[in-house]
Design an enzyme around this catalytic site. Structure first.
Site, PDB file in Angstrom:
ATOM      1  N   CYS A   1     -96.880  -1.749  69.618  1.00  0.00           N
ATOM      2  CA  CYS A   1     -98.103  -0.892  70.012  1.00  0.00           C
ATOM      3  C   CYS A   1     -99.139  -1.144  68.577  1.00  0.00           C
ATOM      4  O   CYS A   1     -99.937  -1.883  68.892  1.00  0.00           O
ATOM      5  CB  CYS A   1     -97.771   0.397  70.050  1.00  0.00           C
ATOM      6  SG  CYS A   1     -98.957   1.521  70.959  1.00  0.00           S
TER       7      CYS A   1
ATOM      8  N   HIS B   1     -93.072   0.132  73.850  1.00  0.00           N
ATOM      9  CA  HIS B   1     -92.186   0.754  72.864  1.00  0.00           C
ATOM     10  C   HIS B   1     -90.704   0.660  73.155  1.00  0.00           C
ATOM     11  O   HIS B   1     -90.216   1.041  74.041  1.00  0.00           O
ATOM     12  CB  HIS B   1     -92.448   2.195  72.723  1.00  0.00           C
ATOM     13  CG  HIS B   1     -93.767   2.828  72.120  1.00  0.00           C
ATOM     14  ND1 HIS B   1     -93.814   2.844  70.865  1.00  0.00           N
ATOM     15  CD2 HIS B   1     -95.008   2.794  72.547  1.00  0.00           C
ATOM     16  CE1 HIS B   1     -95.033   2.964  70.277  1.00  0.00           C
ATOM     17  NE2 HIS B   1     -95.728   3.120  71.551  1.00  0.00           N
TER      18      HIS B   1
ATOM     19  N   GLU C   1     -88.208   0.842  71.541  1.00  0.00           N
ATOM     20  CA  GLU C   1     -87.304   1.949  70.877  1.00  0.00           C
ATOM     21  C   GLU C   1     -87.327   3.116  71.766  1.00  0.00           C
ATOM     22  O   GLU C   1     -86.103   3.739  71.724  1.00  0.00           O
ATOM     23  CB  GLU C   1     -87.766   2.356  69.576  1.00  0.00           C
ATOM     24  CG  GLU C   1     -89.088   3.262  69.558  1.00  0.00           C
ATOM     25  CD  GLU C   1     -90.181   2.439  69.677  1.00  0.00           C
ATOM     26  OE1 GLU C   1     -90.343   1.255  69.887  1.00  0.00           O
ATOM     27  OE2 GLU C   1     -91.391   2.949  69.248  1.00  0.00           O
TER      28      GLU C   1
ATOM     29  N   SER D   1     -70.124  23.013  52.373  1.00  0.00           N
ATOM     30  CA  SER D   1     -70.645  23.972  53.023  1.00  0.00           C
ATOM     31  C   SER D   1     -69.829  24.352  54.340  1.00  0.00           C
ATOM     32  O   SER D   1     -70.003  25.149  54.992  1.00  0.00           O
ATOM     33  CB  SER D   1     -71.929  23.741  53.464  1.00  0.00           C
ATOM     34  OG  SER D   1     -71.865  22.570  54.342  1.00  0.00           O
ATOM     35  N   GLY D   2     -68.837  23.379  54.436  1.00  0.00           N
ATOM     36  CA  GLY D   2     -68.198  23.816  55.866  1.00  0.00           C
ATOM     37  C   GLY D   2     -68.735  22.644  56.893  1.00  0.00           C
ATOM     38  O   GLY D   2     -68.422  22.347  57.812  1.00  0.00           O
ATOM     39  N   GLY D   3     -69.916  22.174  56.562  1.00  0.00           N
ATOM     40  CA  GLY D   3     -70.848  21.306  57.562  1.00  0.00           C
ATOM     41  C   GLY D   3     -70.155  19.826  57.544  1.00  0.00           C
ATOM     42  O   GLY D   3     -69.545  19.609  56.470  1.00  0.00           O
ATOM     43  N   VAL D   4     -70.765  19.048  58.241  1.00  0.00           N
ATOM     44  CA  VAL D   4     -70.424  17.658  58.591  1.00  0.00           C
ATOM     45  C   VAL D   4     -70.904  16.780  57.132  1.00  0.00           C
ATOM     46  O   VAL D   4     -70.157  16.173  56.925  1.00  0.00           O
ATOM     47  CB  VAL D   4     -71.029  17.053  59.883  1.00  0.00           C
ATOM     48  CG1 VAL D   4     -70.762  15.532  59.913  1.00  0.00           C
ATOM     49  CG2 VAL D   4     -70.492  17.831  61.160  1.00  0.00           C
ATOM     50  N   ASP D   5     -72.081  17.345  56.676  1.00  0.00           N
ATOM     51  CA  ASP D   5     -72.877  16.172  55.952  1.00  0.00           C
ATOM     52  C   ASP D   5     -72.048  16.330  54.539  1.00  0.00           C
ATOM     53  O   ASP D   5     -71.761  15.631  53.999  1.00  0.00           O
ATOM     54  CB  ASP D   5     -74.258  16.467  55.535  1.00  0.00           C
ATOM     55  CG  ASP D   5     -75.083  16.118  57.108  1.00  0.00           C
ATOM     56  OD1 ASP D   5     -74.474  15.668  58.021  1.00  0.00           O
ATOM     57  OD2 ASP D   5     -76.314  16.697  57.044  1.00  0.00           O
ATOM     58  N   SER D   6     -71.649  17.466  54.013  1.00  0.00           N
ATOM     59  CA  SER D   6     -71.176  17.823  52.779  1.00  0.00           C
ATOM     60  C   SER D   6     -69.954  17.348  52.917  1.00  0.00           C
ATOM     61  O   SER D   6     -69.253  16.796  51.778  1.00  0.00           O
ATOM     62  CB  SER D   6     -71.242  18.961  52.317  1.00  0.00           C
ATOM     63  OG  SER D   6     -70.615  19.966  53.137  1.00  0.00           O
ATOM     64  N   THR D   7     -69.117  17.440  53.910  1.00  0.00           N
ATOM     65  CA  THR D   7     -67.833  17.118  53.948  1.00  0.00           C
ATOM     66  C   THR D   7     -67.434  15.567  54.128  1.00  0.00           C
ATOM     67  O   THR D   7     -66.632  15.063  53.365  1.00  0.00           O
ATOM     68  CB  THR D   7     -67.087  17.637  55.427  1.00  0.00           C
ATOM     69  OG1 THR D   7     -67.249  18.760  55.474  1.00  0.00           O
ATOM     70  CG2 THR D   7     -65.784  17.245  55.565  1.00  0.00           C
TER      71      THR D   7
END
Ligand code: XMP
Length: 510
Positions: free
Chosen positions: A79, A167, A169, A221-227
């Site tokens: 583009c 585009h 993508e 935190s119990g969340g995905v990222d920190s785990t």
């Protein structure tokens, strides 16, 4: 790693999508602003130029220095990139008579090899531009056209330079991924070795080297990222990783105990700290949403800092920061912007902690975090959990927060979430939760008048939380859930369902 793909950003809303498509092809890609091209490009096997909201004809149009790229590295210009290469290399870009936004078809493909290998004439592409390439640059060879855009794709004779007006993508470009694969694999020779397993291997060995025998603290935190970050670090340094999981008293019902158990099962060295009372005390009498967020954030830092200090000789703080939080984007409003969005899972690193920061996920996207988690055997239920805000139920209880209100909302939330699971709706919803409203309404139960709380249920579909739409949950489900809540949760006599999209509403009410 001499196998990277460089994506130069000119401020297009789709730049991150390019990076994700490249990653989906199992190649490592990095986004950099067009004005920060590295001196040494040895590690990059191919370069992609993004689109842009600017016109190349505008005075303030972005001007990259492509002297080490064009003609030296395989280059795909999308583009704005395609228009840029034309306009400043002997071609011409002009306002188009017909603005092309949305679907179009490549009705003519003049060369079915190279980037168009295996792509048939008529294939659907996604256009989003108001200028058009009126004349090709020097040595430009037209490759494809739509009915309205003659120069929809071209290449430069004698170079591995390709340019496309559409585009690739965007999902609506049917063969976009194929085109990117043709360019990256067959023309540029980029190896497809970027897999979750390879990421785990290189990250773990990199962490081992970086951290040696150092100690690291991490707030779970119990969340995905920190785990996922914790499991990677655990693989690298084992017992030298000290995880701290703080109960702020604003978690979901039984969340603290069950998540703590899960962490222990995963072999993490984790300490659960129940600071519920402290948070409630800090929140006492505060109704203002920002005031509550600040009180919660402050308390978190105090608790976390005190706990981190109990670990002797700790050098590092680990965070679950992911790539979208660190990409330095080109601002489309104020010209190039140097602002990096910074996101701290622990609510901001207090200066006095003086720890070095390690972020094992800072180069990967959310969906990749999940794939990496699955690769390491993390439970699918944990990886599929809905996002949950750091301040927890504190920002879902409108007005001031008390222990009794937390108890009521935990019960309501548990009935709602359990119901979504029972009805097989949980995985179809991006995020769901309940809000406790600061109003009472009149009801009747048996022969008695009641004057009790109202709760609002919210369920949204989204991809990244930036925009969201409410989910059309079945009436039967809402009916059963409402009945369960009103019959079982003392203090609630009315349930409403939030049918607002974001924007203009937000997902959380505060
Ligand atoms: P909003 O309400 O801004 O929320 O539409 C977008 C997403 O962000 C989550 N959220 C937070 N997450 N700390 C977090 O970790 C916070 O302070 C916070 N505030 C909102 C929200 O749950 C939604 O997924």
């Amino acid at each position: 790693m001499q196998n990277k793909v460089l994506i130069l950003d000119f401020g297009s809303q789709y730049t991150q999508l390019i990076a994700r498509r490249v990653r989906e092809l199992n190649m490592y890609s990095e986004i950099l602003p067009y004005y920060k091209i590295p001196e040494n490009l040895d590690d990059f096997k191919a370069v992609i130029l993004s689109g842009s909201p600017f016109s190349v004809r505008a005075e303030d149009a972005p001007h990259p220095d492509l002297s080490k790229i064009k003609g030296h590295k395989p280059l795909l210009a999308v583009c704005y990139g395609a228009q840029y290469l034309a306009h400043f290399n002997g071609g011409k870009v002009a306002p188009s008579d017909i603005r092309e936004y949305g679907r179009a078809n490549l009705n003519t493909i003049l060369d079915g090899t190279g980037i168009f290998a295996g792509i048939k004439e008529g294939t659907q592409v996604w256009m989003s531009h108001s200028d058009t390439i009126a004349e090709l640059p020097t040595n430009g060879v037209r490759l494809a056209s739509t009915n309205d855009v003659a120069n929809a794709a071209y290449r430069i004779e004698g170079e591995d330079t390709y340019a496309i007006q559409f585009h690739p993508e965007v999902y609506h470009t049917t063969d976009g991924k194929k085109l990117l694969e043709n360019f990256l694999v067959h023309i540029a020779g980029v190896k497809q070795d970027w897999t979750p397993a390879a990421f785990v291997d290189t990250t773990v060995s990199g962490l081992k080297e970086k951290l040696g025998n150092d100690k690291v603290v991490l707030g779970l935190s119990g969340g995905v990222d920190s785990t996922v970050a914790a499991i990677l670090l655990n693989k690298a340094i084992g017992e030298n990783l000290y995880c701290i999981f703080v109960n702020n008293g604003l978690l979901r019902k039984n969340e603290f105990e069950s998540v703590l158990d899960q962490y222990k099962d995963m072999g993490l060295n984790v300490k659960g700290v129940d600071a519920s009372e402290r948070f409630l005390e800090a929140l006492k009498g505060i109704s203002d949403p920002e005031g509550k967020r600040k009180a919660i954030g402050r308390s978190f830092i105090e608790v976390f800092d005190a706990e981190a200090h109990l670990v002797e000789n700790v050098d590092w703080l680990a965070q679950g920061t992911i790539y979208p939080d660190v990409i330095e984007s080109v601002s489309v409003t104020g010209g190039p912007s140097a602002t990096i969005k910074s996101h701290h899972n622990v609510g901001g690193l207090p200066d006095f902690m003086k720890l070095k920061v390690v972020e094992p996920l800072r180069m990967i996207f959310k969906d990749e975090v999940r794939r990496v988690g699955a690769e390491m055997g993390i439970d699918a239920n944990l990886l599929g959990r809905h996002p949950f805000p750091g301040p927890g139920l504190g920002i879902r209880i409108l007005g001031d927060v008390t222990a009794e209100k937390v108890r009521i909302l935990q019960e309501v939330d548990a009935i709602f979430i359990d119901g979504l699971k029972k009805w097989d709706l949980y995985d179809k919803v991006w995020q769901a939760g309940a809000m406790l409203l600061p109003v009472n309404s009149v009801g009747v139960m048996g022969d008695e008048r009641t004057y009790e709380k109202v709760v609002a249920l919210r369920a949204v579909e989204s991809t990244d939380g930036m925009t969201a739409d409410w989910v059309n949950l079945p009436y039967e489900f809402l009916q059963e859930t409402s009945n369960n809540i009103i019959n079982r949760v003392k203090g609630v006599n009315r349930v409403v369902y939030d049918i607002s999209s974001k924007p203009p509403a937000t997902i959380e009410w505060e």
